[in-house]
Design a protein around this motif. Structure first.
Motif, PDB file in Angstrom:
ATOM      1  N   ARG A 110       0.840  -1.208   0.000  1.00 51.51           N
ATOM      2  CA  ARG A 110       0.000   0.000   0.000  1.00 51.51           C
ATOM      3  C   ARG A 110       0.873   1.257   0.000  1.00 51.51           C
ATOM      4  O   ARG A 110       0.648   2.182  -0.770  1.00 51.51           O
ATOM      5  N   ASP A 111       1.870   1.276   0.883  1.00 41.51           N
ATOM      6  CA  ASP A 111       2.751   2.439   0.958  1.00 41.51           C
ATOM      7  C   ASP A 111       3.530   2.621  -0.348  1.00 41.51           C
ATOM      8  O   ASP A 111       3.754   3.747  -0.788  1.00 41.51           O
ATOM      9  N   ASP A 112       3.957   1.512  -0.951  1.00 40.05           N
ATOM     10  CA  ASP A 112       4.684   1.602  -2.221  1.00 40.05           C
ATOM     11  C   ASP A 112       3.823   2.224  -3.320  1.00 40.05           C
ATOM     12  O   ASP A 112       4.304   3.029  -4.109  1.00 40.05           O
ATOM     13  N   LYS A 113       2.555   1.860  -3.350  1.00 40.84           N
ATOM     14  CA  LYS A 113       1.651   2.428  -4.363  1.00 40.84           C
ATOM     15  C   LYS A 113       1.497   3.935  -4.151  1.00 40.84           C
ATOM     16  O   LYS A 113       1.521   4.710  -5.101  1.00 40.84           O
ATOM     17  N   ILE A 114       1.343   4.338  -2.899  1.00 44.69           N
ATOM     18  CA  ILE A 114       1.219   5.768  -2.590  1.00 44.69           C
ATOM     19  C   ILE A 114       2.520   6.479  -2.939  1.00 44.69           C
ATOM     20  O   ILE A 114       2.513   7.550  -3.558  1.00 44.69           O
ATOM     21  N   PHE A 115       3.652   5.889  -2.564  1.00 51.35           N
ATOM     22  CA  PHE A 115       4.957   6.473  -2.855  1.00 51.35           C
ATOM     23  C   PHE A 115       5.144   6.648  -4.364  1.00 51.35           C
ATOM     24  O   PHE A 115       5.546   7.718  -4.831  1.00 51.35           O
ATOM     25  N   GLN A 146      16.663  -1.960 -13.306  1.00 48.65           N
ATOM     26  CA  GLN A 146      15.399  -2.407 -13.889  1.00 48.65           C
ATOM     27  C   GLN A 146      14.193  -1.948 -13.068  1.00 48.65           C
ATOM     28  O   GLN A 146      13.064  -2.025 -13.532  1.00 48.65           O
ATOM     29  N   ASN A 147      14.430  -1.464 -11.861  1.00 43.07           N
ATOM     30  CA  ASN A 147      13.350  -1.005 -11.006  1.00 43.07           C
ATOM     31  C   ASN A 147      12.973   0.420 -11.416  1.00 43.07           C
ATOM     32  O   ASN A 147      13.753   1.355 -11.246  1.00 43.07           O
ATOM     33  N   GLU A 148      11.771   0.584 -11.962  1.00 44.14           N
ATOM     34  CA  GLU A 148      11.346   1.870 -12.522  1.00 44.14           C
ATOM     35  C   GLU A 148      11.348   2.993 -11.494  1.00 44.14           C
ATOM     36  O   GLU A 148      11.859   4.080 -11.756  1.00 44.14           O
ATOM     37  N   ILE A 149      10.811   2.740 -10.313  1.00 42.54           N
ATOM     38  CA  ILE A 149      10.700   3.808  -9.321  1.00 42.54           C
ATOM     39  C   ILE A 149      12.079   4.231  -8.829  1.00 42.54           C
ATOM     40  O   ILE A 149      12.345   5.419  -8.640  1.00 42.54           O
ATOM     41  N   ILE A 150      12.989   3.272  -8.661  1.00 44.69           N
ATOM     42  CA  ILE A 150      14.354   3.615  -8.245  1.00 44.69           C
ATOM     43  C   ILE A 150      15.036   4.419  -9.340  1.00 44.69           C
ATOM     44  O   ILE A 150      15.738   5.391  -9.074  1.00 44.69           O
ATOM     45  N   SER A 151      14.790   4.052 -10.583  1.00 47.67           N
ATOM     46  CA  SER A 151      15.362   4.779 -11.715  1.00 47.67           C
ATOM     47  C   SER A 151      14.859   6.226 -11.753  1.00 47.67           C
ATOM     48  O   SER A 151      15.637   7.161 -11.963  1.00 47.67           O
ATOM     49  N   ILE A 152      13.570   6.412 -11.530  1.00 51.52           N
ATOM     50  CA  ILE A 152      12.978   7.759 -11.527  1.00 51.52           C
ATOM     51  C   ILE A 152      13.565   8.593 -10.393  1.00 51.52           C
ATOM     52  O   ILE A 152      13.947   9.746 -10.589  1.00 51.52           O
TER      53      ILE A 152
END
Length: 164
Positions: free
Chosen positions: A55-60, A109-115
């Motif tokens: 849930r927190d990851d989706k919000i983040f 390859q992790n999109e959020i880490i890349s952003i």
């Protein structure tokens, strides 16, 4: 038929309002919501594999991808810097030491880490400052420091037993 249409309408309003809750209704409410999320991650005792992170990851992710873009022009340079430092802190508490290698890898390859990596590099002074933030956060986190101390002691015990 009328109740069905009203139900669909109510659900769409609910979903829209949930999306707006993460972004807030102003720059200040967005930053406040973001600070609360980062603080929650810092104070959490959850393991990396804990399902509660979902849930927190989706919000983040929503805050980093959609909300930041919505308020970016209103943010001062200091607020942008604080946002990306907070993003790094969230990811540290989410992924631990493994994050350091992901941040250093320009082909992650992790999109959020890349952003986060790309935007933090633009706002901060490159990857070196990001790595320093990660190291400082890990040093200042007593839970992680205690874990690393325990791991170090355990490894010393193993090596001492092997020597005998």
């Amino acid at each position: 038929m009328k109740p069905f249409i009203l139900t669909i309408l109510a659900l769409s309003i609910f979903v829209t309002s949930c999306e707006n809750m993460a972004c807030g209704y102003s720059k200040d409410s967005f930053l406040s919501n973001f600070d609360k999320l980062v603080t929650k991650a810092k104070e959490s005792d959850r393991k990396i594999s804990d399902n509660a992170w979902e849930r927190d990851d989706k919000i983040f992710e929503q805050m980093v991808i959609s909300c930041y873009e919505q308020y970016e022009t209103e943010l001062s340079l200091g607020e942008k810097r604080d946002f990306w430092v907070g993003s790094i802190q969230y990811l540290i508490h989410r992924y631990g030491w493994g994050l350091l290698e992901e941040l250093r890898d320009s082909d992650t390859q992790n999109e959020i880490i890349s952003i986060v990596r790309e935007n933090a590099m633009e706002t901060l002074n490159g990857i070196d400052e990001i790595v320093d933030i990660v190291k400082d956060e890990l040093k200042n986190n007593s839970k992680l420091r205690n874990l690393m101390d325990e791991l170090g002691n355990e490894l010393n015990n193993i090596f001492n037993k092997l020597k005998e």
